[in-house]
Each structure stands twice: as C-alpha cells, then as structure tokens.
Enzyme design. Structure first.
Site, PDB file in Angstrom:
ATOM      1  N   LYS B 169       0.862  -1.176   0.000  1.00 47.32           N
ATOM      2  CA  LYS B 169       0.000   0.000   0.000  1.00 47.32           C
ATOM      3  C   LYS B 169       0.898   1.226   0.000  1.00 47.32           C
ATOM      4  CE  LYS B 169       0.119   3.065   3.196  1.00 47.32           C
ATOM      5  NZ  LYS B 169      -0.224   4.491   3.106  1.00 47.32           N
ATOM      6  N   THR B 180       6.435   5.824   1.678  1.00 45.86           N
ATOM      7  CA  THR B 180       5.419   5.538   2.692  1.00 45.86           C
ATOM      8  C   THR B 180       4.654   4.334   2.275  1.00 45.86           C
ATOM      9  OG1 THR B 180       5.056   7.777   3.245  1.00 45.86           O
ATOM     10  CG2 THR B 180       3.328   6.311   3.843  1.00 45.86           C
ATOM     11  N   GLU B 260      -0.746   9.900  -5.363  1.00 45.88           N
ATOM     12  CA  GLU B 260      -1.825  10.865  -5.163  1.00 45.88           C
ATOM     13  C   GLU B 260      -1.794  12.003  -6.175  1.00 45.88           C
ATOM     14  OE1 GLU B 260      -1.058  12.030  -1.194  1.00 45.88           O
ATOM     15  OE2 GLU B 260      -2.228  10.397  -0.311  1.00 45.88           O
ATOM     16  N   SER B 384      -8.282  17.091   7.437  1.00 41.77           N
ATOM     17  CA  SER B 384      -9.356  17.968   7.919  1.00 41.77           C
ATOM     18  C   SER B 384     -10.705  17.407   7.527  1.00 41.77           C
ATOM     19  CB  SER B 384      -9.164  19.389   7.393  1.00 41.77           C
ATOM     20  OG  SER B 384      -8.929  19.373   6.008  1.00 41.77           O
TER      21      SER B 384
END
Lengths: 384, 384
Positions: B169, B180, B260, B384
């Site tokens: 992942k 990561t 991303e 957030s």
C-alpha cells in the site's frame, strides 16, 4: 527609492522588446563614483548562466562601474554563444558610457533557461537605457527586472550620513544558495570592496540564503553591492553591515511575500538546536516538505508532517523530546500529542512554525511558502 | 494472489471500524510453516512510528509467525502509550492464534500521524480477522491496508517449485528510504532469515528506494519478507533474490502509478555517471524538483529545469558536457540547446527523462511523478 536612493548612482529601466508582451525588460545601473567598489554573491548551482560566469570574473577585481540587467531570458545553458552575448552586452555598456571598461560592467539576466537573447533588441536597448539614465531612475530599473513578480521590490536603510538602497526580483525557483533572484544594492558610503564583501556575505547568509519558496535552486542568482563613496562618509563596519542586512532582509521578505501562487508565508524558527547548522538543516527540511506545504495551504496544523521532516535530518535531537508550535500553540510536546490543534488559528497569510529540538541553544529562521494549485498552474504553463 | 500465493500462508482483511467510513482497515497474515523465517526493512526516518520500533525488534530474531496491519491510523508520534498499543496488538494476535508468541508478531500501521488507535475496535478486529483466515485471503488483506490508494496492489513471481508473492500500500509520502509504504512479501521457498535479509535488502535498494513521488519520507515504512518453507524446495540464492526483486519492482511501479493526484509517471534514467551513487543522487535531485514536476504536468519538455536540478548535486560532471533526452529526443546537448523541443511527444502517462553525465559508465533509474493541482487538493484536505 531603490538603487538611486544612495548618492552617486543613476539608473534606467526600459522596454527593449526582449519580452514579447512589450513590458519593461532592461535595466541599467551606473556608479558615478567617486569610488566604484563592489562585491557580489552568486548562485551555488554548478550549472551557471553565462552572465553569472561573467559577473563572477568582474567582481573578482572588486570594482564594478555599472550593472546591466535584463528580464525576458536567463541566458543559461546557451553554450559559448550565450557567453559571447553576455560579453557583447558588457562591451556595449562600456561603449555607450564614457570612460567605462567592459571588464567592470556586471551583467545579470533572468527568464527562461535555454534560449538565446535577441541581441539586436538588447544592444539597442542598452543605448536607449543609457540615454535615460537618471538619479530618479531606481524605480523604473526595479520594474524592468520583473519576471513573474506581481510587484517590484525595493528597500532602503539610512545610516549616519549615508544610505543603502536596493532592488530585487524573484518570485519562484527560490531556494537557498541563493534564491532565483537578481538583487542590486547601492550605497554612497565610502567602503572598500573588502568591506562590501564582508557585509554582503554576512547579510545574504541569514536573509536570501534562508528563504525557500520551492526548493529549486536557480542558475542565475546574483546579488551585487556597489559603493560610490559619494557621501564622503566612512561608516563603522558594524553599522554598515547591519544596514546591508536590513535591506537584504526587507527584500528577502518581499520575495517570499510575492512567491508564485503562494497563499501563505511560513516563518519556520528552529530553536534549542545544538548548532546553527543543525537549525538551518532542520528549517530547510521543514520548508521543503511538500506534504506540509499542502497542509499549511489547507490551514491544517499538521504537526506530524513537521516531525517526519525533522526525522529526515542529521541534526542532534531525540524524537521523544521534540516540541512543535504552530502559531504559538504547542500542538506537539515530547514527540507526541500536545495542545489541542483546534486552538490553532491559521486564517492569516503569515504562519509561524516553531520547532524546538531540545538539544542546545542555537536557532535559525527560514521563510517558506505553502504549495498551492496556483503554483502548479503557473509553473506548468510557464514556457508554453 | 498477494500474500497467499505462496503455500503455507493464510490471510484475512476485515473492517474493524478503525476507519470512520467503514472500509476494510485490518489485515492479518499468518505463516503456518513449517519454517517461520523472516526479514524486514524499515524507514530510515529517525522519527519512527511505534509499530516500526516494535517490528524492528521482532525481526532482529529472524523469525515472524504473523503480521498484523492496520490502516486508518499510523500510530506515529503517539508516545509511550502508542507503543503499548502496538504491544497489546501483538499480544492479542498471539492469544488468538494457537502456539504463537507476541515476540514473533510483526505490527504495521498506516494513516494519520499523531492520533491514538481505537484499541477496542482494533483488538476485536484481530479476533474477527483470525476467524476469517484463509488460504485465499491475500486479496482481502491487500484491500484492508489501503489508505488513499485507488487500487490495491499485489504481485507474484514463480520460481522452480516455489513462489514469491506480496502486497503493498502507498500513494503519497513516497520517497527513498523508504517510500510511505507497507509491504508484505511471502514465499514458500525454504530460505533461512539470512538469505531472506540479503535478498530483501538488495531488492529494496533498487526498487522501493528508487521511487519518489513527493520527496517526503514516512515514519511508518515497513517491508517484510516471510518464508514458510512449505514448498520443500531450497532455491538458489540468485534465483530467489531475482524473484524477490521482480515482485518488489512490480509493486514499486504500482505505487508510482497510483501516486496521489499524479497525471504522469516519470522514469528518470541517469547514464554515464562516474558511480552508481552519483547516478542516484542526480536522479533523486531531478525527481524532487517541483518546477520540473510542474513542467512535466504541463507537458512542457523543460530541460533547463533538469539541468538546474543536476547542478545542485555533488556528482562528477562538467556542465558543458551534459546531455538530456525527454522521451528519447535529445533536447539538450553539451549543456546547451539540442534537438527541437517540439519533437517531444508528452501526451502519454509515462515520461522518460535521460540524463547523460558523460562522466563514467554507471547508471540508475528513479521513478517519480508530476506535481499537480490534484496533489495539492488531496494533501491540503487529508486530515481535515
């Protein structure tokens, strides 16, 4: 006030047609003496633009009688012909100014890398600029060196009977060593080149070298300091150095405030470091962390990203002793959750991050920007 | 096929409620032997998450009988209590699996930094996962470790009578040392832990350590390799190492392909370097240049930004001997303008940059992504 705030200098800024859009793109700054001492600091990038290679040679002599600057093209990665263009530009300046020698004319360029300058337009522009030289020309010169800058940048500091003034351009590719910037400072103080050099290096080390908008180091960075001695005053070196630092700090702060696409100016202060080098290393690592820069853009006090940036450095610290404040709220204490992150108010443009390494007594401040969609848009369309 | 492609392994992936949205968030991989050899590689970030600190200890023994992984929280920067949570998780796994000891249970976590895990949900989830363990559970396990990944990632390589399979992942905070990522590889080859360690370190060095989506190094990176010996075959070390490398390379490429917000995968090959270290340093510098990443996003073959990135390194090269190709068009030759940049076709997702240092015979490949407004949006809103 810019480069003509100090006595003994004239300047001009004109539209030579180097930029397709017809905006001003050529500046000339002339030191009319009686002294023509100078010092310079240049990019530490090993891929240096032709004008940087040229001006480094000029400044080795400690004298510069004039500086010619153009926007609209960086003259970087242009090979031997690009260097000939820089040389020809300096020769032209010497020719149109009585009693000057090309070897004392510094050249600075900014704009796109990898394209030759339109020399016919540039050389004609030098003639026009020389004809328009004025003791009030500093503002126009500052305008002519803009690239993606939204505003022109000038600053002035007054000494006891003498003045230091200057102009800067730079809005992207800002990173230590130096930022992508052209800066010309002038003074009418009577300071020899060695004194200028000492003051300039000390000033840039804690100002321009500590702004970092996007971690990208330029090929063209140039910071020049010219002294005319026209005030007739020999200043104390400390006072002079402080005035130079003040002007550099003011201009550096303006660069960060106008960085491409930025919505936040981030002041990163690293405290309680074992050494100043440690503090700078940690500050730069935080300044360059894209994830943190995005979080700041989103007004998210994401201290975990600060810690992960600190963790990549070689600075002295223990992970479980790190403390981080964002806008004065200590959201991370002892490497773990601290005060409530909801207490952090991030509505304003300036954001303050304090990283406490708990390892000594040294500190440093680095200025950075957030990472925004506007930055991406500006820089994905720049040369197309 | 994932972690259950090799014989001797069972796995499960379930929704324990760690994620608010109810998506799968807990995976369990069990090595049923007969052998339970293992090796691991972890983040080089000095700020390490609790599960990394724990699993490093477990792997020092060269044995791991199970791996429990959760998404929905990184358990990083959570202090001594966070470490207790990791310990309790391993104890729970040992308790629900007959004949296992907590000291042989590796733990991996991924998600937000700085928040404690909901231990009641997590421990209940361990029981559920243990009840659902299956020889066909590899796919579900791969799904349960996703965070912002758009797809789950698995890969398999077949040896002569044995198999290496794995899952990964990772979609952001990808940078060498490691990205990561959580990765679990399994094999039914009969290899002792020393052989696993050698193969794994060699594989990660040229695969996961050479992907760099955003230059940000994580606190949680974990790559584990478990061997069951269930095939009864002792492979040749070279063939085994190559199979491990193949699976790592496949998974690393999938990580870059799912980074991303990315719209381009950038393959940076540095050739004719004086050393492999030089090639890697230059490749990483190019990979991390935000301005270049924006240019690639804009399909702009901006080779000047490649040169300015190379110029910041300490690698051996002469600026006027550098050559750069973008999608096989040599747009920069001898440090200056080369072939017509309009010949470069950048419409496709994969972009190839070749940097020729003309300084030796070594080379390296680094994979990176472009920088997009979507990356900014995803990472400014993440917590957030």
């Amino acid at each position: 006030m810019s480069v003509t705030a100090a006595k003994g200098f004239t300047a001009a800024g004109i539209a030579a047609g180097i930029k397709d859009n017809g905006n001003p793109d050529l500046a000339l700054v002339v030191n009319n003496g009686p002294r023509q001492a100078a010092a310079g600091v240049f990019t530490s990038n090993r891929v240096k633009a032709a004008p940087v290679v040229w001006s480094e040679q000029v400044l080795k002599g400690g004298t510069a009688s004039a500086v010619v600057l153009n926007s609209g093209g960086a003259n970087a990665c242009t090979g031997p012909l690009g260097f000939q263009d820089t040389h020809a530009t300096a020769e032209k300046v010497a020719e149109v100014l009585d009693g000057h020698s090309a070897g004392e004319v510094a050249v600075a360029s900014t704009g796109l890398i990898g394209i030759r300058l339109p020399m016919d337009k540039l050389l004609a522009g030098v003639e026009q600029a020389a004809a328009e030289l004025s003791e009030h020309g500093g503002e126009k010169a500052a305008i002519a060196i803009k690239t993606t800058d939204s505003v022109h940048k000038t600053a002035v500091a007054q000494g006891d009977g003498w003045t230091v003034g200057g102009m800067a351009k730079g809005a992207g590719m800002l990173a230590p060593g130096l930022a992508t910037m052209l800066v010309v400072l002038t003074t009418d103080a009577d300071v020899p080149s060695a004194g200028l050099d000492t003051a300039l290096r000390a000033a840039t080390r804690t100002t321009f070298d500590r702004v970092d908008s996007d971690g990208c180091m330029s090929t063209n960075d140039t910071v020049l300091l010219l002294a005319s001695g026209a005030s007739g005053v020999v200043p104390e070196q400390d006072a002079f150095a402080e005035a130079v630092r003040t002007v550099c700090d003011d201009l550096a702060r303006q660069l960060i405030g106008d960085a491409e696409g930025a919505s936040k100016d981030i002041r990163i202060e690293v405290v309680n470091a074992a050494s100043e080098d440690d503090a700078v290393e940690v500050g730069r690592s935080i300044a360059r962390n894209n994830l943190l820069k995005c979080a700041i853009h989103g007004e998210d006090p994401n201290w975990g990203r600060v810690l992960s940036a600190i963790g990549t450095t070689s600075a002295a610290f223990e992970p479980d002793q790190l403390n981080v404040a964002i806008n004065d709220v200590w959201v991370c204490k002892n490497g773990s959750v601290g005060e409530d992150r909801d207490l952090v108010d991030m509505r304003y443009r300036e954001v303050r991050i304090t990283a406490d390494l708990a390892a000594g007594a040294e500190s440093a401040v680095i200025w950075a920007n957030d990472l925004t969609a506007d930055y991406v848009h500006e820089n994905s369309a720049y040369s197309s």
